[in-house]
Design an enzyme around this catalytic site. Structure first.
Site: not given
Ligand SMILES: [Zn+2]
Length: 330
Positions: A75-76, A148, A193, A232, A254
């Site tokens: 992820d990120h 997040e 998020h 996302h 996601n």
């Protein structure tokens, strides 16, 4: 699907087997660190790297038992977290040398906080390295709102929550020029998020559609959906918005917050049901000397969390038109 333990990995595989589709298992930097253990030495992101690699190897070992194809992703990753990314790339290259395929299928680089030129420039550099061992790059444009994994974008200027077609076109040109380079774009269309009260999120998935049209016209090759998008912040989104995003060329969504809740809700439900059996090692409503071992065995509460999370994932698969897709090709 974000995972943080063997329990959430098991939930993913259980769900995929039940709904008859593939699964993308992804590790965040914090999730990887959690797998290594919160007190493991994390100098130069060592624990984040080791935990993510261990998680990926764990998935590879057990996924075969479920008979479902799994894509391994991370992820990120912002610029200051690049040591984590570099460590994962080292592991990929080592694995590729030994097995002819990378350890992970794909990784995300999120430099969306930076000016476009720097974002794209660094993405291109990394994609050149990744393409050599068949790894796909997910990049981000615009900013996913909300909070997040320790990154808080709740107070960001709202115009940055919506990506412009011209920006995606710039990315498309730069990344398409990399030999064997494959990429997806996490474009911002108001997605956030986390899950918020109704009315706080203004999703505009038509941005994705407009962008496809813009790039398709630039390319002029008749492909109506040249860009692969990533959605996302899928948690809390309506089936209608999810299906629209898929129609507009989204190939990955996601989901984290809703499955975090589902896991907890399963544990909560277990505790509520057996509360009177969980107040001491001995003694419950059936008698003062009755042992409670079979109730407080951690597997009992955790299994309840796993079941609830797998159930929520099957709902997500339905939203994503992913039911029984493995049988379509048979
Ligand atoms: Zn995200």
């Amino acid at each position: 699907m974000n995972v943080v333990s063997s329990c959430s990995i098991a939930s993913c595989l259980e769900a995929a087997k039940n709904y008859g589709g593939p699964m993308i298992v992804q590790f965040s930097r914090g999730g990887g660190q959690f797998i290594a253990g919160k007190t493991a030495d994390n100098a130069d992101d060592a624990a984040c790297i080791a935990g993510s690699v261990a998680g990926a190897l764990h998935v590879r070992q057990v996924a075969e038992l479920y008979g479902v194809p799994v894509i391994l992703h991370t992820d990120h990753c912002q610029r200051s977290w690049l040591p984590w990314f570099d460590g994962l790339m080292d592991a990929n290259e080592k694995y590729f040398k030994a097995n002819g395929e990378p350890l992970f299928s794909s990784h995300m680089l999120d430099l969306s906080e930076e000016p476009l030129e720097e974002n794209v420039g660094t993405c291109k550099e990394y994609l050149q390295r990744m393409a050599k061992c068949d790894i796909l790059l997910e990049m981000e444009l615009g900013v996913t709102g909300g909070e997040e994994d320790g990154v808080d974008n709740t107070d960001i200027d709202s115009s940055r929550l919506y990506t412009q077609p011209e920006e995606v076109w710039e990315v498309y040109q730069q990344l398409s020029s990399v030999p064997n380079g494959r990429f997806t774009v996490a474009a911002a269309f108001g997605n956030v998020h986390g899950v918020y009260a109704p009315g706080n999120v203004d999703l505009q998935p038509q941005i994705l559609h407009n962008t496809q049209k813009y790039i398709s016209e630039k390319l002029g090759d008749g492909d109506p959906k040249p860009t692969c998008f990533v959605f996302h912040g899928g948690s809390g989104s309506s089936r209608e918005d999810i299906r629209y995003a898929i129609e507009a060329g989204t190939i990955k969504m996601n989901i984290d917050t809703d499955t975090q809740w589902a896991f907890w809700d399963g544990v909560r439900e277990y505790e509520a049901k057996y509360h009177d059996y969980l107040q001491g090692q001995i003694g419950n409503p059936e008698g003062e000397t009755k042992p409670n071992k079979k109730y407080y065995d951690p597997r009992m509460a955790l299994r309840s969390g796993e079941e609830a999370m797998a159930k929520r994932l099957c709902e997500a698969a339905e939203d994503l038109n992913c039911i029984d897709v493995l049988n379509w090709s048979k």
